[in-house]
Design a protein around this motif. Structure first.
Motif, mmCIF file in Angstrom:
data_model
loop_
_atom_site.group_PDB
_atom_site.id
_atom_site.type_symbol
_atom_site.label_atom_id
_atom_site.label_comp_id
_atom_site.label_asym_id
_atom_site.label_seq_id
_atom_site.Cartn_x
_atom_site.Cartn_y
_atom_site.Cartn_z
ATOM 1 N N ASP A 34 48.169 52.598 51.534
ATOM 2 C CA ASP A 34 49.035 51.436 51.614
ATOM 3 C C ASP A 34 48.200 50.229 52.027
ATOM 4 O O ASP A 34 47.365 50.311 52.922
ATOM 5 N N VAL A 35 48.445 49.136 51.353
ATOM 6 C CA VAL A 35 47.686 47.919 51.618
ATOM 7 C C VAL A 35 48.580 46.952 52.370
ATOM 8 O O VAL A 35 49.719 46.715 51.982
ATOM 9 N N LEU A 36 48.057 46.416 53.444
ATOM 10 C CA LEU A 36 48.800 45.423 54.201
ATOM 11 C C LEU A 36 48.799 44.114 53.428
ATOM 12 O O LEU A 36 47.747 43.539 53.167
ATOM 13 N N THR A 37 49.955 43.687 53.002
ATOM 14 C CA THR A 37 50.098 42.419 52.293
ATOM 15 C C THR A 37 50.936 41.493 53.149
ATOM 16 O O THR A 37 52.059 41.831 53.509
ATOM 17 N N LEU A 38 50.396 40.366 53.440
ATOM 18 C CA LEU A 38 51.112 39.386 54.247
ATOM 19 C C LEU A 38 52.183 38.715 53.405
ATOM 20 O O LEU A 38 51.997 38.502 52.204
ATOM 21 N N PRO A 39 53.319 38.371 53.986
ATOM 22 C CA PRO A 39 54.409 37.757 53.211
ATOM 23 C C PRO A 39 53.994 36.482 52.491
ATOM 24 O O PRO A 39 54.470 36.202 51.405
ATOM 25 N N ASP A 40 53.099 35.714 53.085
ATOM 26 C CA ASP A 40 52.693 34.456 52.464
ATOM 27 C C ASP A 40 51.378 34.585 51.679
ATOM 28 O O ASP A 40 50.802 33.602 51.272
ATOM 29 N N GLU A 41 50.939 35.830 51.474
ATOM 30 C CA GLU A 41 49.696 36.039 50.732
ATOM 31 C C GLU A 41 49.917 35.655 49.275
ATOM 32 O O GLU A 41 50.789 36.200 48.606
ATOM 33 N N GLY A 42 49.131 34.732 48.791
ATOM 34 C CA GLY A 42 49.311 34.226 47.442
ATOM 35 C C GLY A 42 48.578 35.052 46.405
ATOM 36 O O GLY A 42 47.830 35.982 46.714
ATOM 37 N N ILE A 43 48.795 34.689 45.168
ATOM 38 C CA ILE A 43 48.208 35.399 44.044
ATOM 39 C C ILE A 43 46.685 35.351 44.089
ATOM 40 O O ILE A 43 46.012 36.340 43.792
ATOM 41 N N ASN A 44 46.111 34.226 44.500
ATOM 42 C CA ASN A 44 44.646 34.116 44.550
ATOM 43 C C ASN A 44 44.048 35.062 45.579
ATOM 44 O O ASN A 44 42.983 35.642 45.355
ATOM 45 N N SER A 45 44.721 35.242 46.691
ATOM 46 C CA SER A 45 44.255 36.177 47.709
ATOM 47 C C SER A 45 44.311 37.614 47.199
ATOM 48 O O SER A 45 43.397 38.409 47.434
ATOM 49 N N LEU A 46 45.382 37.951 46.480
ATOM 50 C CA LEU A 46 45.500 39.303 45.911
ATOM 51 C C LEU A 46 44.451 39.554 44.836
ATOM 52 O O LEU A 46 43.889 40.646 44.757
ATOM 53 N N ILE A 69 52.702 38.520 26.236
ATOM 54 C CA ILE A 69 51.288 38.196 26.121
ATOM 55 C C ILE A 69 50.739 37.530 27.377
ATOM 56 O O ILE A 69 49.553 37.629 27.657
ATOM 57 N N ASP A 70 51.589 36.857 28.142
ATOM 58 C CA ASP A 70 51.098 36.191 29.346
ATOM 59 C C ASP A 70 50.618 37.181 30.402
ATOM 60 O O ASP A 70 49.874 36.821 31.306
ATOM 61 N N PHE A 71 50.996 38.452 30.257
ATOM 62 C CA PHE A 71 50.525 39.479 31.192
ATOM 63 C C PHE A 71 48.998 39.514 31.216
ATOM 64 O O PHE A 71 48.386 39.454 32.276
ATOM 65 N N TRP A 72 48.366 39.637 30.071
ATOM 66 C CA TRP A 72 46.912 39.779 30.013
ATOM 67 C C TRP A 72 46.218 38.512 30.520
ATOM 68 O O TRP A 72 45.192 38.593 31.184
ATOM 69 N N GLY A 73 46.799 37.365 30.244
ATOM 70 C CA GLY A 73 46.222 36.119 30.743
ATOM 71 C C GLY A 73 46.178 36.059 32.256
ATOM 72 O O GLY A 73 45.262 35.505 32.849
ATOM 73 N N SER A 74 47.155 36.705 32.911
ATOM 74 C CA SER A 74 47.179 36.663 34.374
ATOM 75 C C SER A 74 46.407 37.817 35.008
ATOM 76 O O SER A 74 45.941 37.692 36.132
ATOM 77 N N ILE A 75 46.226 38.928 34.293
ATOM 78 C CA ILE A 75 45.607 40.092 34.930
ATOM 79 C C ILE A 75 44.120 40.245 34.595
ATOM 80 O O ILE A 75 43.363 40.822 35.358
ATOM 81 N N ARG A 76 43.655 39.699 33.482
ATOM 82 C CA ARG A 76 42.265 39.927 33.093
ATOM 83 C C ARG A 76 41.262 39.305 34.054
ATOM 84 O O ARG A 76 40.126 39.759 34.147
ATOM 85 N N HIS A 77 41.679 38.284 34.790
ATOM 86 C CA HIS A 77 40.776 37.650 35.756
ATOM 87 C C HIS A 77 40.527 38.541 36.970
ATOM 88 O O HIS A 77 39.591 38.306 37.720
ATOM 89 N N VAL A 78 41.358 39.528 37.151
ATOM 90 C CA VAL A 78 41.205 40.445 38.276
ATOM 91 C C VAL A 78 40.083 41.433 38.005
ATOM 92 O O VAL A 78 39.403 41.886 38.927
ATOM 93 N N LEU A 79 39.874 41.773 36.747
ATOM 94 C CA LEU A 79 38.944 42.827 36.376
ATOM 95 C C LEU A 79 37.529 42.276 36.256
ATOM 96 O O LEU A 79 37.244 41.450 35.396
ATOM 97 N N PRO A 80 36.629 42.731 37.128
ATOM 98 C CA PRO A 80 35.266 42.198 37.103
ATOM 99 C C PRO A 80 34.505 42.682 35.870
ATOM 100 O O PRO A 80 34.750 43.781 35.377
ATOM 101 N N GLN A 81 33.620 41.850 35.377
ATOM 102 C CA GLN A 81 32.749 42.229 34.265
ATOM 103 C C GLN A 81 31.482 42.829 34.870
ATOM 104 O O GLN A 81 30.581 42.115 35.272
ATOM 105 N N ASN A 82 31.450 44.159 34.959
ATOM 106 C CA ASN A 82 30.253 44.812 35.488
ATOM 107 C C ASN A 82 29.783 45.864 34.493
ATOM 108 O O ASN A 82 30.409 46.092 33.470
ATOM 109 N N SER A 83 28.709 46.512 34.795
ATOM 110 C CA SER A 83 28.136 47.490 33.863
ATOM 111 C C SER A 83 28.428 48.921 34.305
ATOM 112 O O SER A 83 27.680 49.823 33.984
ATOM 113 N N GLN A 84 29.521 49.126 35.012
ATOM 114 C CA GLN A 84 29.832 50.436 35.550
ATOM 115 C C GLN A 84 30.548 51.349 34.556
ATOM 116 O O GLN A 84 30.643 52.541 34.769
ATOM 117 N N GLY A 85 31.099 50.799 33.484
ATOM 118 C CA GLY A 85 31.776 51.613 32.480
ATOM 119 C C GLY A 85 33.255 51.806 32.736
ATOM 120 O O GLY A 85 33.836 52.800 32.296
#
Length: 120
Positions: A34-46, A69-85
């Motif tokens: 379980d992750v502690l999420t503060l009530p005022d924690e914004g999208i950028n913090s998450l 389609i707006d789903f991918w626009g909002s979620i793809r920035h979360v996924l880092p571009q790394n070489s881990q596969g």
């Protein structure tokens, strides 16, 4: 397949979703706690919390039942571009979502065929 990854998550998106709830679910499943999420924690913090967790990890994440389609626009920035596969799998019924989410020639689209009446 899952044994090859450090972490995994299966997130049902559906027609009505909130990006903050998706991120919370993703972080909880990837970290297996379980992750502690503060009530005022914004999208950028998450986003920063999720990116920090995914950094240098090999993960498989399934986003199931994506409708917009707006789903991918909002979620793809979360996924880092790394070489881990890491792998991201998106299930959808919408051709528009498929077109929007396919960003490069290495992105694979697998179209399922309906079962015959005998097999159904």
């Amino acid at each position: 397949m899952v044994a090859h990854f450090n972490c995994k998550a299966w997130i049902t998106v559906s027609q009505s979703y909130k990006p903050e709830e998706l991120l919370n679910t993703m972080i909880e499943q990837l970290s297996r706690k379980d992750v502690l999420t503060l009530p005022d924690e914004g999208i950028n913090s998450l986003i920063a919390k999720a990116r920090g967790y995914l950094y240098e990890k090999k993960c498989v994440i399934v986003f199931d039942d994506v409708w917009k389609i707006d789903f991918w626009g909002s979620i793809r920035h979360v996924l880092p571009q790394n070489s881990q596969g890491s792998r991201v799998i998106i299930t959808t019924r919408s051709e528009q979502v498929v077109v929007f989410c396919k960003e490069s020639s290495v992105d694979h689209v697998h179209e399922l065929q309906a079962l015959s009446e005998e097999k159904a």
